[in-house]
Write an enzyme that holds these catalytic residues in place. Sequence first.
Site, PDB file in Angstrom:
ATOM      1  N   SER A   1      -4.529   1.972  44.348  1.00  0.00           N
ATOM      2  CA  SER A   1      -4.732   3.108  45.250  1.00  0.00           C
ATOM      3  C   SER A   1      -3.815   4.289  44.979  1.00  0.00           C
ATOM      4  O   SER A   1      -4.105   5.400  45.416  1.00  0.00           O
ATOM      5  CB  SER A   1      -4.545   2.660  46.704  1.00  0.00           C
ATOM      6  OG  SER A   1      -3.289   2.046  46.884  1.00  0.00           O
ATOM      7  N   ASP A  16       0.888   7.743  54.466  1.00  0.00           N
ATOM      8  CA  ASP A  16       0.438   6.743  55.432  1.00  0.00           C
ATOM      9  C   ASP A  16       1.422   5.574  55.376  1.00  0.00           C
ATOM     10  O   ASP A  16       2.536   5.730  54.889  1.00  0.00           O
ATOM     11  CB  ASP A  16      -1.022   6.318  55.177  1.00  0.00           C
ATOM     12  CG  ASP A  16      -1.233   5.697  53.798  1.00  0.00           C
ATOM     13  OD1 ASP A  16      -0.244   5.317  53.148  1.00  0.00           O
ATOM     14  OD2 ASP A  16      -2.399   5.571  53.376  1.00  0.00           O
ATOM     15  N   HIS A  19       1.389   4.621  51.199  1.00  0.00           N
ATOM     16  CA  HIS A  19       1.302   5.523  50.055  1.00  0.00           C
ATOM     17  C   HIS A  19       2.169   6.772  50.195  1.00  0.00           C
ATOM     18  O   HIS A  19       2.346   7.289  51.297  1.00  0.00           O
ATOM     19  CB  HIS A  19      -0.155   5.959  49.863  1.00  0.00           C
ATOM     20  CG  HIS A  19      -1.104   4.826  49.720  1.00  0.00           C
ATOM     21  ND1 HIS A  19      -1.842   4.338  50.777  1.00  0.00           N
ATOM     22  CD2 HIS A  19      -1.416   4.058  48.644  1.00  0.00           C
ATOM     23  CE1 HIS A  19      -2.575   3.313  50.357  1.00  0.00           C
ATOM     24  NE2 HIS A  19      -2.328   3.123  49.070  1.00  0.00           N
TER      25      HIS A  19
END
Length: 371
Positions: free
Chosen positions: A40, A336, A339
């Site tokens: 991600s 978040d 990340h």
Amino acid sequence: MGYEVAMKALVLSLVLGAVAGIRPSKLVRQVPAMYVFGDSTLDVGNNNYLPGKDVPRADKPYYGIDLPGFGKPTGRFSNGYNTADFVAKTLGFDKSPLAYFVLKAQKKLIPSAITRGVSYASAGSGILDSTNAGNNIPLSQQVRLFESTKAEMEAKVGPRAVSELLGRSFFLVGTGSNDLFGFATAQAKQNRTATQSDVAAFYGSLLSNYSATITELYKLGARKFGLINVGPVGCVPRVRVLNATGACADGLNQLAAGFNAALLNSLLAQKKQQPGLVYSVADSFGLTQGALANPMALGFVSSDSACCGSGRLGAQGECTPTAALCPNRDSYIFWDSVHPGQRPAMIGAKAYYDGPAQYTTPITFKQLARA
């Protein structure tokens, strides 16, 4: 050079305007194309095309709120650009190559694969196929997708042209965090502490698969590998919130540090067996640790909380349209609960490209591109 000195050097380079290195308009392309593999931290939209309610996606606000020209979610787990975008910028591109499934949907896979590259990165994926199985594109499958892309490229322009292209292109790989999260979670569910034997076996599986990935890509024509190691995953808000004091999980960080050290040794051995292979390992672990230890040196006011989330440390709720947003998104290290935000990603890419030698081994991304 110690991390404190390296951090000061990085800050100085940023202050003096060396960030011009991420302005593609000031550069010509240093490599013909860039191919991206990982999780991600590098995904630019592949997971938006995967079915299933448990697939991690960044397809809703406030993701993408600061993305130039968009201001809306594109699949990046960031408020704007992510690490893949900024690495691409240092190499003379405007942003990361588009996601494989985006290109397939637009019927533009081969033009892009030949002229700028493709991103196969998938949120939630790991080095092991078993990591979050069924909810991502595993690293091994990402390589298979690249293999099929290469076959289409050869059909279009011929094997010789493709071989020359791939040999000069930049292969960016960033993966491993999700494997470590999975290992730690499994141990916690069993209410046990991993033994040295457990950890050794786990590292063995990771290194075997990682080495196989590099070998497969090498056989397919890749020669230049920019590899981002695993960061201090014990310090992300989602982990810290589990501690009453909000402290980092030292055991998880030690697991990451141990893997990173083992990876360096594995790569040294692998390079001897594969003529022409050149690599640079970016030290995400060291860079992030330095930033967390002295966030104000880089202009951050928060190093333990999510900018977008809810509850304690912003880590007790997801980043959604109803989440709370921090007042200055560039002043938080974490976007978040897991990340980094756009600005930390930019700082990282700058460090990997031509920052202090502390942050890349054995050469910088800049040297790799020109090798």
